[in-house]
Design a protein around this motif. Structure first.
Motif, PDB file in Angstrom:
ATOM      1  N   THR A 109       0.853  -1.186   0.000  1.00  0.00           N
ATOM      2  CA  THR A 109       0.000   0.000   0.000  1.00  0.00           C
ATOM      3  C   THR A 109       0.885   1.231   0.000  1.00  0.00           C
ATOM      4  OG1 THR A 109      -1.392  -1.246   1.501  1.00  0.00           O
ATOM      5  CG2 THR A 109      -2.011   1.022   1.088  1.00  0.00           C
ATOM      6  N   GLU A 110       0.560   2.173  -0.854  1.00  0.00           N
ATOM      7  CA  GLU A 110       1.392   3.375  -0.913  1.00  0.00           C
ATOM      8  C   GLU A 110       0.525   4.543  -1.352  1.00  0.00           C
ATOM      9  OE1 GLU A 110       5.160   3.913  -0.177  1.00  0.00           O
ATOM     10  OE2 GLU A 110       3.576   5.380   0.146  1.00  0.00           O
ATOM     11  N   GLU A 111       1.072   5.728  -1.157  1.00  0.00           N
ATOM     12  CA  GLU A 111       0.323   6.916  -1.539  1.00  0.00           C
ATOM     13  C   GLU A 111       0.695   7.296  -2.957  1.00  0.00           C
ATOM     14  OE1 GLU A 111      -0.693  10.295   1.505  1.00  0.00           O
ATOM     15  OE2 GLU A 111       1.105  10.752   0.309  1.00  0.00           O
ATOM     16  N   ALA A 120      -4.053   7.065  -0.958  1.00  0.00           N
ATOM     17  CA  ALA A 120      -3.361   5.851  -0.527  1.00  0.00           C
ATOM     18  C   ALA A 120      -4.110   4.650  -1.091  1.00  0.00           C
ATOM     19  CB  ALA A 120      -3.329   5.765   0.990  1.00  0.00           C
ATOM     20  N   VAL A 121      -3.437   3.858  -1.917  1.00  0.00           N
ATOM     21  CA  VAL A 121      -4.097   2.741  -2.591  1.00  0.00           C
ATOM     22  C   VAL A 121      -3.220   1.495  -2.565  1.00  0.00           C
ATOM     23  CG1 VAL A 121      -5.447   4.156  -4.175  1.00  0.00           C
ATOM     24  CG2 VAL A 121      -3.144   3.445  -4.810  1.00  0.00           C
ATOM     25  N   PRO A 122      -3.812   0.323  -2.813  1.00  0.00           N
ATOM     26  CA  PRO A 122      -2.988  -0.871  -3.013  1.00  0.00           C
ATOM     27  C   PRO A 122      -2.198  -0.738  -4.302  1.00  0.00           C
ATOM     28  CG  PRO A 122      -5.271  -1.463  -2.582  1.00  0.00           C
ATOM     29  CD  PRO A 122      -5.234   0.004  -2.817  1.00  0.00           C
TER      30      PRO A 122
END
Lengths: 402, 400
Positions: A109-111, A120-122
């Motif tokens: 997960t990161e922005e 912020a999404v997978p």
């Protein structure tokens, strides 16, 4: 007596006392309607789940690091002794010709940010095959390029929701977004898919797997999804995968899930659940049967004179038996038909309220419901009919009220 | 009419036609038995799972990395910008309401010693573990207190793991190999048993820092926090969340779960499920009620002359109505008692056939069932009773 006379006789007595006949058959119809509605809902749930699974791809085998005995737990719990690597993935593809497509998956997960907007999404790392394997479609641009697994180009494919949130009306293709500390060029946007099995592909981004693993500093893949060319080959392919990986890892530390197995388990569970619920509803049919028995006993005692007369003019014991059995069955069958109509109507109403839920009454249930309702009539009508057939005609004629 | 007279007359009618009355009662009895059994199984299950969860104490909350995005456990996706670290856990100790903090990780690995090996879950924890989780050490001691950031090389075995690897021998002081490192066994835990499928005796505990090194983890799996029993869990949860938010640059990239919240959700789900199942069972009760209605209606028709006579002798319509209502209520009431008895008998049968099945019938279920059957009798009897009351006595006497 001919068939028609039979039915006419039975029907005649029922219509003479409309209210109590109706109340008695109402019991049967409530039971039948309840069973039908529950079965329809259960069937709907089953179809819904099966469709969801089919929509994510066909003929799939999912390889996970770590070993689980059951399907439920998260295998590996974050730390299997041996990593599931890209080299493993390539070994599988090279040595198993039945594999039509293969998509390794890394996850984190990161922005994702574009100018001042962020989300912020997978972040899925995969390869070009993922498009076909997961039945994805492109809304704009292209998917990941088909290159070596080890090549991690700085490109990204956005999910529809992510693209809309970050770019609004602008065209995202060719623009550079920041994923954490990484700068990646947008080469495509996937078409809107909705939520499948709890994962929202529209609210995720896809990068080349080598990039993904570097981004999150991972040495092990999250999964490998394998698409088998033919349905019959799935089991043999699964064994081959386990064999090759056991060889490479020097122990059996991976789990293979086949779509079929998962769907199969879910089917069984849902079927069992539906059967249990329908069974509980069916208890009411037994109660309705008791009502039929009660009513028939009353009928028999009321018509002692009639029965005596019939026997006196030569009716056989068996004919009397069948007469009353016919009457009982007629009540229950009528109840069954009414229940069928009510159940069908209820399911239609359900459809209106929940159009996306594929509730449907399976045909075999309808047949079964009719058979059971007639059966209930026969079973619970047996005692009173037997009683009627054994009446002594002399006593019946002598003691009955005119 | 006086109550005892009503009772005697109703029972008399019931006795006069035993088979018919029995069948009518049986309908209600089956309905009542079905509903009681189903709700009992639901209640039993709820209590069982409740006790499983609360065995650790109710004043605990847990922090997971990541937010619950998908339907599943938080922290599955992991890899967020700010990691949940041992330092975070130590910072939480400073909060006034916090009694104990235990950072944990979990992974699966082979524990080997002298030729034997076993693949088990490995818990990384700290010295406060036993107090927080209400475990006791059988022999030796748990992980030593000290700086949680230091990776020590000691291990504590669960009772089953100890039996598998060391059989009857004393393992204290011996060495095991976990992953690539050697650990010295300093303690064995008392047997704790199974919780929802997870065997708490078939695992090993090492220091959390060692576990993170072993599994190459950058952040914790969970932080367990214990607070004093009196404190409302919500306020402690908020304090914890605020502190962690500050440490994570204003981001709430973690999830705080209180046991209360979890049990609430679970309790709600169980209630809904049990109610749904009870309603389905209640359909039988409905059909039974229709049965009584039908029978009472027939009775009124049969006893038209009797009703006429009773009216002629001076009974008021209200009294006639009372009479029939009483009959109906008694019929259903006895059916209810019968149903309760049947449900107890079946419950005993089920418990012997399926030993693990959780069935619990709270006392008020029984009272409720009896009340419901009485009311059912009342409602089913209203229409026939009214009809009886409205019969014209002259017509009634003439009709026969």
């Amino acid at each position: 007596m001919s068939w028609r006379e039979f039915i006419a006789f039975a029907a005649g007595t029922l219509t003479r006392h409309r209210l109590r006949s109706f109340l008695t058959l109402l019991g049967v119809s409530i039971g039948v309607a309840a069973v039908l509605v529950l079965t329809a809902i259960g069937e709907g749930a089953r179809r819904y789940v099966t469709d969801q699974f089919a929509s994510i791809g066909t003929n799939l085998i999912i390889v996970l690091p770590g070993r689980t005995e059951t399907m439920g737990g998260l295998p590996g719990m974050g730390g299997a002794p041996k990593d599931l690597t890209l080299a493993d993935a390539r070994a599988l593809q090279r040595n198993i010709p039945q594999i039509r497509r293969m998509a390794p998956i890394s996850l984190g997960t990161e922005e994702v940010a574009f100018r001042e907007r962020r989300r912020a999404v997978p972040v899925l790392g995969s390869n070009a095959d993922l498009l076909e394997v997961r039945h994805l479609q492109m809304a704009a641009g292209q998917f990941l390029p088909a290159t070596d697994l080890e090549r991690g180009a700085p490109v990204v494919v956005l999910g529809k929701k992510v693209a809309d949130e970050l770019f609004q009306a602008q065209n995202p293709l060719g623009m550079v977004v920041r994923i954490g500390q990484w700068r990646m060029r947008v080469i495509g946007v996937t078409a809107a898919r909705g939520v499948h099995l709890g994962t929202d592909m529209d609210d995720a981004v896809i990068v080349p797997v080598a990039t993904g693993m570097k981004m999150f500093d991972r040495s092990s893949l999250f999964r490998i999804i394998v698409e088998v060319a033919a349905h019959q080959e799935i089991e043999s392919t699964k064994s081959k995968i386990l064999e090759i990986l056991e060889d490479r890892h020097r122990e059996r530390d991976v789990t293979c899930l086949t779509q079929d197995a998962v769907v199969g388990s879910l089917n069984s569970i849902l079927n069992g659940l539906t059967a249990a619920l329908a069974g509980i509803a069916a208890i009411s049919l037994a109660v309705a049967g008791i009502g039929i028995m009660n009513l028939m006993l009353v009928t028999v005692s009321e018509r002692r004179f009639e029965i005596g007369l019939l026997k006196a003019i030569g009716a056989f014991r068996s004919q009397i038996l069948w007469l009353f059995l016919a009457e009982a069955s007629l009540i229950s069958a009528a109840g069954g038909l009414l229940g069928l109509a009510v159940g069908w109507g209820a399911v239609e109403v359900f459809h209106h309220i929940y159009p996306t839920f594929p509730a449907a009454i399976p045909l075999w249930t309808i047949a079964l419901a009719m058979a059971v309702s007639v059966g209930v009539g026969v079973t619970f009508g047996l005692l009173p009919a037997g009683k009627a057939s054994r009446l002594d005609p002399v006593l019946a004629l002598a003691r009955a009220k005119r | 009419m006086k109550l005892p007279d009503l009772l005697t007359s109703s029972l008399g009618v019931v006795r006069a036609q035993p088979l018919r009355s029995l069948l009518s009662m049986l309908g209600i009895a089956i309905g009542v038995a079905a509903v009681i059994l189903l709700t009992s199984i639901g209640e039993g299950t709820r209590r069982y799972i409740f006790s499983q969860f609360t065995q650790f104490g109710t004043n605990i909350l847990t922090v997971h990395p990541g937010k619950i995005k998908t339907m599943g456990m938080p922290g599955v996706l992991g890899g967020t910008t700010r990691k949940l670290t041992i330092d975070d856990a130590m910072a939480l100790r400073r909060l006034p309401d916090v009694q104990l903090v235990v950072p944990t990780t979990i992974g699966q690995a082979r524990v080997e010693t002298r030729g034997l090996s076993r693949s088990v879950p490995i818990f990384g924890a700290t010295s406060d573990g036993p107090e927080l989780w209400k475990f006791t050490v059988r022999t030796g001691s748990f992980l030593p207190p000290g700086d949680p950031r230091r990776a020590t090389s000691v291990a504590v075995l669960g009772s089953k793991l100890k039996n598998e690897l060391f059989q009857e021998e004393n393992p204290l002081g011996q060495f095991v190999r976990i992953g690539e490192s050697r650990f010295q066994v300093v303690g064995v835990m008392e047997s704790k048993g199974n919780m929802l499928g997870f065997d708490f005796d078939d695992l090993a505990y090492i220091s959390v820092a060692s576990a993170m090194k072993l599994f190459n983890l950058e952040e914790l799996n969970e932080i367990h926090v214990q607070f004093p029993s009196g404190r409302p869990s919500e306020s402690v949860a908020q304090a914890v969340a605020q502190l962690l938010r500050e440490r994570h640059g204003g981001e709430e990239d973690f999830t705080v779960t209180t046991q209360d919240a979890m049990l609430d959700v679970f309790g709600n789900i169980m209630n809904i499920v049990t109610m749904a199942v009870a309603v389905i069972g209640g359909i039988s009760l409905l059909v039974g009620a229709i049965g009584i209605l039908t029978m009472m209606w027939i009775a009124v028709n049969e006893r038209t002359a009797e009703i006429g006579l009773t009216r002629a002798l001076g009974a008021t319509p209200a009294q006639v109505r009372q009479l029939f209502l009483a009959e109906s209520i008694i019929l259903a009431g006895i059916g209810g008692v019968l149903g309760v008895t049947i449900s107890f008998a079946i419950a005993v049968l089920l418990r012997t056939l399926v030993p693990g099945l959780p069935i619990f019938t709270p006392g008020n279920y029984v009272i409720l069932a009896l009340a419901v059957s009485g009311i059912t009798g009342l409602i089913s009897g209203v229409l026939p009773a009214n009809r009886a009351a409205s019969l014209d006595p002259i017509e009634a006497l003439r009709a026969e």
